[in-house]
Motif scaffolding. Structure first.
Motif, PDB file in Angstrom:
ATOM      1  N   ASN A  13      50.045  93.784  37.860  1.00 22.31           N
ATOM      2  CA  ASN A  13      49.965  94.538  39.109  1.00 22.31           C
ATOM      3  C   ASN A  13      48.602  95.187  39.300  1.00 22.31           C
ATOM      4  O   ASN A  13      48.074  95.826  38.384  1.00 22.31           O
ATOM      5  CB  ASN A  13      51.023  95.633  39.157  1.00 22.31           C
ATOM      6  N   VAL A  14      48.040  95.038  40.500  1.00 16.95           N
ATOM      7  CA  VAL A  14      46.920  95.862  40.941  1.00 16.95           C
ATOM      8  C   VAL A  14      47.441  96.745  42.067  1.00 16.95           C
ATOM      9  O   VAL A  14      48.408  96.391  42.750  1.00 16.95           O
ATOM     10  CB  VAL A  14      45.719  95.017  41.435  1.00 16.95           C
ATOM     11  N   ASN A  15      46.830  97.896  42.252  1.00 12.81           N
ATOM     12  CA  ASN A  15      47.233  98.816  43.313  1.00 12.81           C
ATOM     13  C   ASN A  15      46.208  98.779  44.432  1.00 12.81           C
ATOM     14  O   ASN A  15      45.005  98.911  44.194  1.00 12.81           O
ATOM     15  CB  ASN A  15      47.360 100.237  42.769  1.00 12.81           C
ATOM     16  N   VAL A  46      49.323  90.056  40.863  1.00 14.78           N
ATOM     17  CA  VAL A  46      48.287  89.054  41.080  1.00 14.78           C
ATOM     18  C   VAL A  46      48.106  88.183  39.838  1.00 14.78           C
ATOM     19  O   VAL A  46      48.256  88.647  38.711  1.00 14.78           O
ATOM     20  CB  VAL A  46      46.928  89.698  41.455  1.00 14.78           C
ATOM     21  N   ASP A  47      47.807  86.937  40.069  1.00 12.70           N
ATOM     22  CA  ASP A  47      47.463  85.995  39.014  1.00 12.70           C
ATOM     23  C   ASP A  47      46.055  86.325  38.524  1.00 12.70           C
ATOM     24  O   ASP A  47      45.137  86.520  39.326  1.00 12.70           O
ATOM     25  CB  ASP A  47      47.524  84.567  39.590  1.00 12.70           C
ATOM     26  N   ILE A  48      45.865  86.398  37.204  1.00  9.72           N
ATOM     27  CA  ILE A  48      44.546  86.672  36.635  1.00  9.72           C
ATOM     28  C   ILE A  48      43.842  85.351  36.390  1.00  9.72           C
ATOM     29  O   ILE A  48      44.328  84.507  35.636  1.00  9.72           O
ATOM     30  CB  ILE A  48      44.669  87.464  35.317  1.00  9.72           C
ATOM     31  N   LEU A  96      45.828  86.869  43.865  1.00  5.03           N
ATOM     32  CA  LEU A  96      45.012  86.399  42.750  1.00  5.03           C
ATOM     33  C   LEU A  96      43.794  87.304  42.579  1.00  5.03           C
ATOM     34  O   LEU A  96      43.171  87.713  43.564  1.00  5.03           O
ATOM     35  CB  LEU A  96      44.570  84.955  42.990  1.00  5.03           C
ATOM     36  N   LEU A  97      43.478  87.612  41.321  1.00  2.00           N
ATOM     37  CA  LEU A  97      42.299  88.408  40.982  1.00  2.00           C
ATOM     38  C   LEU A  97      41.341  87.533  40.195  1.00  2.00           C
ATOM     39  O   LEU A  97      41.603  87.172  39.051  1.00  2.00           O
ATOM     40  CB  LEU A  97      42.688  89.633  40.153  1.00  2.00           C
TER      41      LEU A  97
END
Length: 206
Positions: free
Chosen positions: A34-36, A46-48, A132-133
């Motif tokens: 999770n990203v905020n 998000v997929d890393i 995605l990140l």
């Protein structure tokens, strides 16, 4: 007995993002966390991906397979209206370029550029992550904007200009990304450093 001055403990800025392993049979398909995003914060899984350099999430997207970031609920959201799209080895997303506050743990990028996705191909429909990140160099970003980690370095929020990824195989939990640090206990051999040859990388979906 003489004693020296009291020294406050040094806090090393870094943040760890726990990762979940998405599996299919004996295959580790992708790792996500999770990203905020926004004010107030909205958690987005998000997929890393270390093979690409763009951050994107669905924004008010009715045709996307997962949940969307609700832009109208964020007081810090801004959409530039500039077209945005990324093609991977499997799948494509498109939308417009936007910015908002993006945070992971105690680390935060106040005006982080990302793709506000309005359309995605079916390749992403069954993924447990919604966005995605990308953690590759910003030189290959389709947005032409600095990455999340590059902004952390620019604002000197991380003590080390490095991040480390631990992928736990065949187990849903245990993986992590450490932004600004690396865990030597997870290395099988001593860490060695190699000179950088190029900032150009292949754009691929991990």
């Amino acid at each position: 007995t003489k004693t020296g001055p009291l020294v406050a403990p040094v806090t090393v800025p870094f943040s760890k993002l726990p990762l979940t392993d998405f599996q299919s049979g004996l295959l580790d398909i992708l790792y996500y966390g999770n990203v905020n995003i926004g004010s107030p914060q909205q958690p987005i899984p998000v997929d890393i991906d270390t093979g690409s350099a763009d951050l994107w999430v669905p924004v008010n997207c009715r045709s996307c397979g997962g949940n969307s970031f609700q832009a109208t609920n964020s007081t810090s959201y801004h959409n530039f209206g500039q077209r945005f799209s990324v093609s991977y080895g499997g799948g494509k997303v498109s939308g417009t370029l936007a910015q908002d506050t993006v945070s992971i743990g105690t680390l935060s990028s106040a005006r982080q550029a990302f793709g506000a996705v309005k359309s995605e191909t079916e390749d992403f429909y069954d993924a447990p992550s919604d966005g995605l990140l990308g953690l590759a160099f910003g030189s290959i970003a389709q947005s032409k904007q600095p990455t999340f980690f590059e902004n952390l370095m620019t604002t000197r929020q991380v003590a080390s200009g490095a991040f480390a990824v631990h992928l736990q195989r065949q187990q849903p939990q245990g993986g992590e990304v450490c932004f600004g640090c690396f865990d030597t206990t997870k290395a099988m051999t001593p860490i060695t450093w190699n000179p950088l040859v190029s900032r150009v990388s292949l754009l691929c979906h991990s």
